[in-house]
Design a protein around this motif. Structure first.
Motif, PDB file in Angstrom:
ATOM      1  N   LYS A 163      -6.321   3.332   4.340  1.00  0.00           N
ATOM      2  CA  LYS A 163      -6.719   3.420   2.941  1.00  0.00           C
ATOM      3  C   LYS A 163      -8.217   3.251   2.826  1.00  0.00           C
ATOM      4  N   GLN A 164      -8.836   4.134   2.039  1.00  0.00           N
ATOM      5  CA  GLN A 164     -10.275   4.072   1.793  1.00  0.00           C
ATOM      6  C   GLN A 164     -10.502   4.208   0.293  1.00  0.00           C
ATOM      7  N   GLY A 165     -10.958   3.131  -0.326  1.00  0.00           N
ATOM      8  CA  GLY A 165     -11.085   3.140  -1.781  1.00  0.00           C
ATOM      9  C   GLY A 165      -9.717   3.276  -2.419  1.00  0.00           C
ATOM     10  N   ASP A 166      -9.572   4.247  -3.302  1.00  0.00           N
ATOM     11  CA  ASP A 166      -8.287   4.467  -3.984  1.00  0.00           C
ATOM     12  C   ASP A 166      -7.445   5.537  -3.309  1.00  0.00           C
ATOM     13  N   THR A 167      -7.890   6.037  -2.166  1.00  0.00           N
ATOM     14  CA  THR A 167      -7.201   7.133  -1.491  1.00  0.00           C
ATOM     15  C   THR A 167      -6.511   6.647  -0.227  1.00  0.00           C
TER      16      THR A 167
ATOM     17  N   THR B 111       0.827  -1.212   0.000  1.00  0.00           N
ATOM     18  CA  THR B 111       0.000   0.000   0.000  1.00  0.00           C
ATOM     19  C   THR B 111       0.858   1.257   0.000  1.00  0.00           C
TER      20      THR B 111
ATOM     21  N   GLN C  87      -3.326   9.993  -3.927  1.00  0.00           N
ATOM     22  CA  GLN C  87      -3.976   9.217  -4.965  1.00  0.00           C
ATOM     23  C   GLN C  87      -2.949   8.849  -6.028  1.00  0.00           C
TER      24      GLN C  87
ATOM     25  N   THR D  39      -3.702  13.467   1.819  1.00  0.00           N
ATOM     26  CA  THR D  39      -4.388  12.449   1.037  1.00  0.00           C
ATOM     27  C   THR D  39      -3.561  12.183  -0.212  1.00  0.00           C
TER      28      THR D  39
END
Length: 212
Positions: free
Chosen positions: A189-193, A154, A209, A207
Protein backbone atom coordinates in the motif's frame (compact mmCIF):
# COMPACT_ATOMS: atom_id res chain seq x y z
CA UNK A 1 -9.76 11.56 -16.72
CA UNK A 2 -6.95 11.14 -19.23
CA UNK A 3 -3.81 9.38 -17.99
CA UNK A 4 -0.51 8.36 -19.54
CA UNK A 5 1.60 5.31 -18.70
CA UNK A 6 5.22 4.67 -19.56
CA UNK A 7 6.50 1.20 -20.47
CA UNK A 8 10.12 1.30 -21.57
CA UNK A 9 10.35 3.98 -24.25
CA UNK A 10 6.63 3.74 -25.07
CA UNK A 11 3.94 6.02 -23.65
CA UNK A 12 0.33 4.80 -23.62
CA UNK A 13 -2.76 6.97 -23.24
CA UNK A 14 -5.74 5.79 -21.21
CA UNK A 15 -9.05 7.30 -20.16
CA UNK A 16 -11.18 6.56 -17.08
CA UNK A 17 -14.65 7.89 -16.34
CA UNK A 18 -17.12 7.08 -13.57
CA UNK A 19 -20.69 8.32 -13.36
CA UNK A 20 -23.70 7.93 -11.09
CA UNK A 21 -26.33 5.92 -12.95
CA UNK A 22 -29.02 8.43 -11.98
CA UNK A 23 -27.10 11.29 -13.64
CA UNK A 24 -27.02 9.63 -17.08
CA UNK A 25 -29.97 10.75 -19.19
CA UNK A 26 -30.44 8.82 -22.41
CA UNK A 27 -33.07 11.07 -23.98
CA UNK A 28 -30.42 12.31 -26.41
CA UNK A 29 -29.06 8.84 -27.15
CA UNK A 30 -30.27 8.99 -30.74
CA UNK A 31 -27.49 11.45 -31.54
CA UNK A 32 -24.81 8.95 -30.43
CA UNK A 33 -26.23 5.48 -31.15
CA UNK A 34 -26.32 3.91 -34.60
CA UNK A 35 -28.62 1.25 -36.06
CA UNK A 36 -26.35 -1.67 -35.12
CA UNK A 37 -26.39 -0.57 -31.49
CA UNK A 38 -30.15 0.00 -31.39
CA UNK A 39 -30.64 -3.52 -32.76
CA UNK A 40 -28.53 -4.98 -29.98
CA UNK A 41 -30.33 -2.96 -27.29
CA UNK A 42 -33.76 -4.04 -28.50
CA UNK A 43 -33.13 -7.67 -27.53
CA UNK A 44 -33.28 -6.71 -23.85
CA UNK A 45 -36.37 -6.28 -21.73
CA UNK A 46 -37.20 -2.75 -20.57
CA UNK A 47 -35.20 -2.53 -17.31
CA UNK A 48 -32.11 -4.25 -18.71
CA UNK A 49 -32.38 -2.16 -21.90
CA UNK A 50 -32.27 1.05 -19.85
CA UNK A 51 -29.21 -0.18 -17.93
CA UNK A 52 -27.44 -1.23 -21.14
CA UNK A 53 -28.35 2.07 -22.83
CA UNK A 54 -26.82 4.08 -19.99
CA UNK A 55 -23.60 2.04 -20.14
CA UNK A 56 -23.46 2.47 -23.91
CA UNK A 57 -24.16 6.20 -23.66
CA UNK A 58 -21.34 6.78 -21.14
CA UNK A 59 -19.01 4.60 -23.19
CA UNK A 60 -19.63 6.48 -26.43
CA UNK A 61 -19.27 9.84 -24.70
CA UNK A 62 -15.94 8.59 -23.34
CA UNK A 63 -14.78 7.45 -26.79
CA UNK A 64 -15.64 10.88 -28.19
CA UNK A 65 -13.56 12.55 -25.51
CA UNK A 66 -10.67 10.08 -25.83
CA UNK A 67 -10.43 10.38 -29.62
CA UNK A 68 -11.61 13.97 -30.00
CA UNK A 69 -14.52 12.82 -32.17
CA UNK A 70 -17.69 14.72 -33.09
CA UNK A 71 -21.24 13.40 -33.51
CA UNK A 72 -20.81 12.28 -37.13
CA UNK A 73 -17.65 10.34 -36.34
CA UNK A 74 -18.99 8.66 -33.20
CA UNK A 75 -22.06 7.40 -35.04
CA UNK A 76 -19.69 5.49 -37.34
CA UNK A 77 -18.27 3.72 -34.28
CA UNK A 78 -20.20 0.78 -32.85
CA UNK A 79 -19.77 -0.71 -29.41
CA UNK A 80 -20.69 -4.37 -29.85
CA UNK A 81 -20.35 -7.63 -27.93
CA UNK A 82 -17.59 -10.05 -28.84
CA UNK A 83 -18.02 -13.84 -28.82
CA UNK A 84 -17.04 -13.97 -25.14
CA UNK A 85 -19.50 -11.23 -24.21
CA UNK A 86 -16.75 -8.62 -23.99
CA UNK A 87 -17.36 -5.08 -25.30
CA UNK A 88 -15.60 -4.41 -28.62
CA UNK A 89 -15.15 -1.10 -30.43
CA UNK A 90 -15.83 -1.48 -34.17
CA UNK A 91 -15.29 1.13 -36.87
CA UNK A 92 -18.13 0.79 -39.37
CA UNK A 93 -15.93 2.37 -42.05
CA UNK A 94 -13.81 -0.80 -41.96
CA UNK A 95 -10.63 0.93 -40.86
CA UNK A 96 -9.17 -0.47 -37.65
CA UNK A 97 -9.13 1.38 -34.34
CA UNK A 98 -6.47 0.31 -31.88
CA UNK A 99 -8.56 1.00 -28.77
CA UNK A 100 -9.86 -1.39 -26.15
CA UNK A 101 -12.64 -0.77 -23.66
CA UNK A 102 -13.59 -2.17 -20.28
CA UNK A 103 -16.93 -1.38 -18.63
CA UNK A 104 -18.07 -2.02 -15.07
CA UNK A 105 -21.16 -1.13 -13.10
CA UNK A 106 -23.00 -1.52 -9.84
CA UNK A 107 -26.59 -0.57 -9.14
CA UNK A 108 -25.55 3.07 -8.70
CA UNK A 109 -22.27 3.51 -10.58
CA UNK A 110 -20.93 2.93 -14.10
CA UNK A 111 -17.22 3.03 -14.95
CA UNK A 112 -15.55 3.10 -18.38
CA UNK A 113 -11.87 2.49 -19.16
CA UNK A 114 -10.36 3.10 -22.62
CA UNK A 115 -6.84 1.98 -23.48
CA UNK A 116 -4.34 1.31 -26.24
CA UNK A 117 -4.66 -2.35 -27.31
CA UNK A 118 -0.89 -2.68 -27.04
CA UNK A 119 -1.24 -2.08 -23.29
CA UNK A 120 -4.33 -4.13 -22.25
CA UNK A 121 -6.21 -3.08 -19.14
CA UNK A 122 -9.39 -3.98 -17.25
CA UNK A 123 -11.60 -2.22 -14.70
CA UNK A 124 -14.04 -3.30 -12.00
CA UNK A 125 -16.02 -1.55 -9.26
CA UNK A 126 -17.60 -3.22 -6.23
CA UNK A 127 -19.78 -1.96 -3.40
CA UNK A 128 -18.29 -2.19 0.09
CA UNK A 129 -20.46 -4.09 2.54
CA UNK A 130 -20.33 -4.27 6.33
CA UNK A 131 -19.90 -8.05 6.22
CA UNK A 132 -17.19 -8.01 3.54
CA UNK A 133 -19.37 -10.12 1.21
CA UNK A 134 -19.06 -13.49 2.92
CA UNK A 135 -20.50 -15.20 -0.17
CA UNK A 136 -17.20 -14.46 -1.96
CA UNK A 137 -15.31 -16.92 0.28
CA UNK A 138 -15.22 -19.78 -2.30
CA UNK A 139 -13.35 -17.58 -4.81
CA UNK A 140 -10.16 -17.45 -2.72
CA UNK A 141 -7.30 -19.80 -1.96
CA UNK A 142 -6.20 -20.56 1.61
CA UNK A 143 -3.16 -18.35 1.03
CA UNK A 144 -5.37 -15.39 0.08
CA UNK A 145 -7.66 -15.91 3.07
CA UNK A 146 -4.63 -15.80 5.39
CA UNK A 147 -3.31 -12.71 3.58
CA UNK A 148 -6.62 -10.89 4.09
CA UNK A 149 -6.76 -11.92 7.76
CA UNK A 150 -3.17 -10.78 8.40
CA UNK A 151 -3.45 -7.47 6.49
CA UNK A 152 -4.72 -5.51 9.49
CA UNK A 153 -7.80 -4.34 7.60
CA UNK A 154 -5.93 -3.22 4.46
CA UNK A 155 -7.33 -6.04 2.33
CA UNK A 156 -10.84 -7.42 2.02
CA UNK A 157 -12.61 -10.11 0.02
CA UNK A 158 -14.19 -7.41 -2.12
CA UNK A 159 -10.81 -5.86 -2.96
CA UNK A 160 -9.34 -9.19 -4.06
CA UNK A 161 -12.49 -10.16 -5.97
CA UNK A 162 -12.49 -6.84 -7.82
CA UNK A 163 -8.81 -7.29 -8.73
CA UNK A 164 -9.45 -10.78 -10.06
CA UNK A 165 -12.45 -9.68 -12.09
CA UNK A 166 -10.49 -6.84 -13.69
CA UNK A 167 -7.78 -9.32 -14.74
CA UNK A 168 -10.38 -11.76 -16.08
CA UNK A 169 -11.66 -8.98 -18.35
CA UNK A 170 -8.18 -8.47 -19.80
CA UNK A 171 -7.86 -12.20 -20.44
CA UNK A 172 -11.46 -12.31 -21.79
CA UNK A 173 -12.47 -15.21 -19.55
CA UNK A 174 -14.86 -13.35 -17.26
CA UNK A 175 -16.19 -15.53 -14.48
CA UNK A 176 -16.14 -18.66 -16.66
CA UNK A 177 -12.72 -19.65 -15.27
CA UNK A 178 -12.13 -20.55 -11.60
CA UNK A 179 -10.99 -17.33 -9.93
CA UNK A 180 -8.46 -19.31 -7.88
CA UNK A 181 -6.15 -19.29 -10.92
CA UNK A 182 -5.92 -15.51 -10.48
CA UNK A 183 -4.42 -15.95 -7.01
CA UNK A 184 -2.99 -12.77 -5.48
CA UNK A 185 0.60 -13.44 -4.42
CA UNK A 186 1.53 -10.17 -2.70
CA UNK A 187 0.52 -6.57 -2.20
CA UNK A 188 1.70 -3.25 -0.86
CA UNK A 189 0.00 0.00 0.00
CA UNK A 190 1.24 3.45 -0.96
CA UNK A 191 -0.86 6.38 0.21
CA UNK A 192 -4.50 5.57 -0.56
CA UNK A 193 -3.66 3.06 -3.30
CA UNK A 194 -3.23 -0.70 -2.91
CA UNK A 195 -1.09 -2.56 -5.46
CA UNK A 196 -1.83 -6.26 -6.01
CA UNK A 197 0.28 -8.85 -7.88
CA UNK A 198 -0.63 -12.29 -9.25
CA UNK A 199 0.97 -15.69 -8.71
CA UNK A 200 0.24 -17.09 -12.19
CA UNK A 201 0.13 -13.85 -14.21
CA UNK A 202 3.26 -12.01 -13.12
CA UNK A 203 3.10 -9.60 -16.09
CA UNK A 204 0.00 -7.93 -14.64
CA UNK A 205 -0.75 -5.86 -11.56
CA UNK A 206 -3.90 -4.20 -10.25
CA UNK A 207 -4.26 -0.88 -8.46
CA UNK A 208 -7.18 -0.47 -6.06
CA UNK A 209 -8.64 2.71 -4.65
CA UNK A 210 -11.48 3.00 -2.14
CA UNK A 211 -14.00 5.82 -2.01
CA UNK A 212 -16.72 6.75 0.43
Amino acid sequence: MMEYYGNGIETFKTFVKFSDVSSIHIENATRLFNQREWSDLNIYRTKRRIEASKSLYLAKESIMEFLGFGIREIRNISLLKGVFGQPVIVNNNNSSINIGISITHTEKTIGVLLFDQRHPMGIDVENKTSTDSEFLEPYFTDFEKRMIKNSGGTLSKEILFSAKESLSKILKTGLTSPLQIYEISKYYKQGDTIYLFYKNFVQYKTTVQQYG
